[in-house]
Write a protein that holds these residues in place. Structure first.
Motif, short mmCIF file in Angstrom:
data_model
loop_
_atom_site.label_atom_id
_atom_site.label_comp_id
_atom_site.label_asym_id
_atom_site.label_seq_id
_atom_site.Cartn_x
_atom_site.Cartn_y
_atom_site.Cartn_z
N VAL A 136 0.83 -1.20 0.00
CA VAL A 136 0.00 0.00 0.00
C VAL A 136 0.87 1.25 0.00
O VAL A 136 0.58 2.23 -0.71
CB VAL A 136 -0.95 -0.01 1.22
N LEU A 137 1.95 1.23 0.78
CA LEU A 137 2.86 2.38 0.78
C LEU A 137 3.48 2.59 -0.59
O LEU A 137 3.61 3.72 -1.07
CB LEU A 137 3.97 2.16 1.82
N ILE A 138 3.86 1.49 -1.24
CA ILE A 138 4.45 1.58 -2.57
C ILE A 138 3.43 2.15 -3.56
O ILE A 138 3.76 3.02 -4.39
CB ILE A 138 4.95 0.19 -3.02
N MET A 139 2.19 1.68 -3.49
CA MET A 139 1.15 2.19 -4.37
C MET A 139 0.96 3.69 -4.18
O MET A 139 0.82 4.44 -5.15
CB MET A 139 -0.16 1.45 -4.11
N GLU A 140 0.94 4.13 -2.93
CA GLU A 140 0.76 5.56 -2.66
C GLU A 140 1.93 6.38 -3.21
O GLU A 140 1.72 7.46 -3.80
CB GLU A 140 0.62 5.79 -1.16
N LYS A 141 3.13 5.90 -3.02
CA LYS A 141 4.30 6.65 -3.48
C LYS A 141 4.32 6.74 -5.00
O LYS A 141 4.66 7.80 -5.56
CB LYS A 141 5.58 5.99 -2.97
N LEU A 142 3.95 5.67 -5.68
CA LEU A 142 3.90 5.69 -7.14
C LEU A 142 2.76 6.59 -7.63
O LEU A 142 2.92 7.31 -8.62
CB LEU A 142 3.73 4.27 -7.69
N ARG A 143 1.64 6.55 -6.93
CA ARG A 143 0.51 7.44 -7.29
C ARG A 143 0.93 8.90 -7.12
O ARG A 143 0.62 9.74 -7.98
CB ARG A 143 -0.70 7.13 -6.42
N ASP A 144 1.65 9.20 -6.06
CA ASP A 144 2.09 10.58 -5.83
C ASP A 144 3.06 11.05 -6.91
O ASP A 144 3.17 12.26 -7.17
CB ASP A 144 2.76 10.70 -4.46
N LEU A 145 3.75 10.11 -7.54
CA LEU A 145 4.66 10.45 -8.63
C LEU A 145 3.95 10.55 -9.98
O LEU A 145 4.58 10.80 -10.99
CB LEU A 145 5.78 9.41 -8.72
N GLY A 146 2.63 10.33 -9.96
CA GLY A 146 1.86 10.51 -11.18
C GLY A 146 1.52 9.24 -11.94
O GLY A 146 0.94 9.30 -13.03
N ALA A 147 1.84 8.08 -11.36
CA ALA A 147 1.51 6.83 -12.04
C ALA A 147 0.02 6.53 -11.92
O ALA A 147 -0.65 6.95 -10.98
CB ALA A 147 2.32 5.68 -11.45
#
Length: 435
Positions: free
Chosen positions: A348-359
């Motif tokens: 979940v943390l990885i998903m959030e970090k990637l989402r914050d980068l625009g993925a």
């Protein structure tokens, strides 16, 4: 009622067991007591969960509806009404012990549960705390509250600590085959606790105090956290050297003594390993002790999601793509293989970090069909099927949790790019990047 009387009643199963908290710890305990012929009353603050359980249905994937239906048929009842506590001779507390935003112990669930029970407890009962916590919790938080009701612990009320040792989804170990450590506030309390747990568990390990039992649980989980931190750091070193860390671990594991294999991953998950070490570091400060070794392992493990995100970013960049705008499919969002448990999942943390980068984020998890409501994480997503078309339609496939139900051969064939944080794919494939 004396300890001898209560022990005799436990021996004849002439007691009612009250389990407070009907989740991953409490529910297996309920079922084991029922299977051994005890009458069980369950308590939980979640009315929707109570309703499901009373219908004979299980809210947990690895506990079948059939087992739950048999429990209800045998007389199990769940309730949100804590005023029914006097019906129970034994009260077993299986409630969460998370960390607050400052990474300090949050005993609010334990304290609120005890406070809800206090007006209703009676002489002759035993209370057992199973929640993982720092040494001294039972003696410093529970005992004074019970004594404040006018009871003498060890004489007319009995208090023990016996931490859970559940491993959800592990078919090799069940509630009754995992040895149980039990410490009492007094020797009489310990004797009652040993009698209780000895009636349902193959081996009970008595210890001299609740503090010893509390620290035992922390040591078990800190041992894992520190060794996982070590191997995660070794993974980073090996990666820079162009060496496959999993091949190194497998080779080292052939040594028949002095080495226990631990394997790297994208971070720590579950309710125990990411949290429990900080319970000890917090308590140790009260005694002027700095737990640098434990805290360093926590730093290493806590940085692993960022390491994986950086691997995804680099892998896409090497293919002339940016994270922003890329379609990324995360495989596995439960914290460990083959369960539906999302607690503290690094995915979940990885998903959030990637989402914050625009993925643009998607996920597939056969055990989690819909992203659940969580206190701190929000995704309006459902699991997508893993098909050749789905795989080919994403710029990157990130393996975060290696469920057995994934078809790794098909994934390797059809994915454009695979970032593998679990060592399931052939690293010699051009499309595979180890993370």
């Amino acid at each position: 009622m004396s300890s001898k009387d209560l022990i005799e009643r436990i021996g004849t199963k002439n007691v009612v067991i009250g389990v407070v908290g009907l989740g991953y710890v409490g529910l297996p305990l309920v079922l084991r007591f029922i299977e051994m012929g005890f009458t069980v009353l369950g308590f939980d603050i979640a009315a929707d969960k109570v309703a499901v359980l009373n219908q004979g249905k299980s809210p947990i994937e690895h506990i079948s509806n059939d087992r739950m239906a048999e429990a209800v048929k045998a007389g199990f009842v769940a309730t949100t009404d804590f005023s029914r506590a006097p019906e129970a001779d034994i009260l077993i507390l299986c409630v969460p012990t998370p960390l607050n935003k400052y990474r300090e112990p949050d005993l609010s669930y334990v304290i609120s549960t005890v406070e809800s029970l206090l007006p209703h407890i009676r002489a002759g009962q035993m209370m057992s705390l199973e929640s993982t916590t720092y040494p001294g919790t039972t003696a410093e938080e529970l005992a004074p509250r019970i004594e404040g009701r006018g009871f003498t612990i060890g004489t007319d009320y009995f208090l023990v600590y016996s931490a859970e040792r559940e491993d959800p989804g592990n078919p090799d170990f069940t509630t009754h085959t995992i040895p149980k450590v039990c410490g009492g506030h007094t020797p009489a309390c310990r004797d009652v606790g040993v009698a209780l747990y000895g009636s349902i568990i193959d081996r009970v390990v008595p210890v001299s105090s609740t503090q010893v039992a509390e620290l035992t649980k922390l040591l078990e989980n800190i041992h894992r956290a520190v060794n996982i931190g070590l191997v995660n750091e070794m993974k980073i070193v090996a990666d820079r050297m162009g060496i496959n860390i999993r091949e190194v671990i497998d080779a080292a594991a052939t040594k028949p003594f002095g080495f226990v294999p631990y394997y790297p991953g994208p971070g720590l998950g579950g309710h125990c390993i990411p949290i429990d070490p900080f319970y000890l570091t917090w308590k140790a400060r009260e005694f002027g002790v700095s737990t640098r070794f434990i805290e360093l392992a926590g730093e290493v493990n806590g940085a692993m999601p960022d390491y994986v995100v950086d691997k995804v970013r680099t892998a896409l960049n090497d293919r002339c793509k940016s994270v922003k705008g890329s379609r990324i499919l995360v495989l596995g969002i439960a914290y460990k293989p083959n369960v539906d448990d999302m607690r503290e999942s690094p995915s979940v943390l990885i998903m959030e970090k990637l989402r914050d980068l625009g993925a643009e984020i998607f996920y597939s998890d056969p055990h989690v069909p819909v992203f659940p409501k969580m206190r701190e994480h929000h995704f309006d997503l459902s699991s997508v099927p893993v098909t050749p078309e789905t795989l080919a339609g994403h710029d990157c496939v990130l393996l975060a949790t290696d469920h057995a139900r994934f078809d790794y051969g098909m994934i390797a064939e059809h994915a454009q790019l695979i970032v593998d944080s679990r060592g399931k794919f052939d690293v010699d494939l051009d499309k595979v990047v180890s993370a």
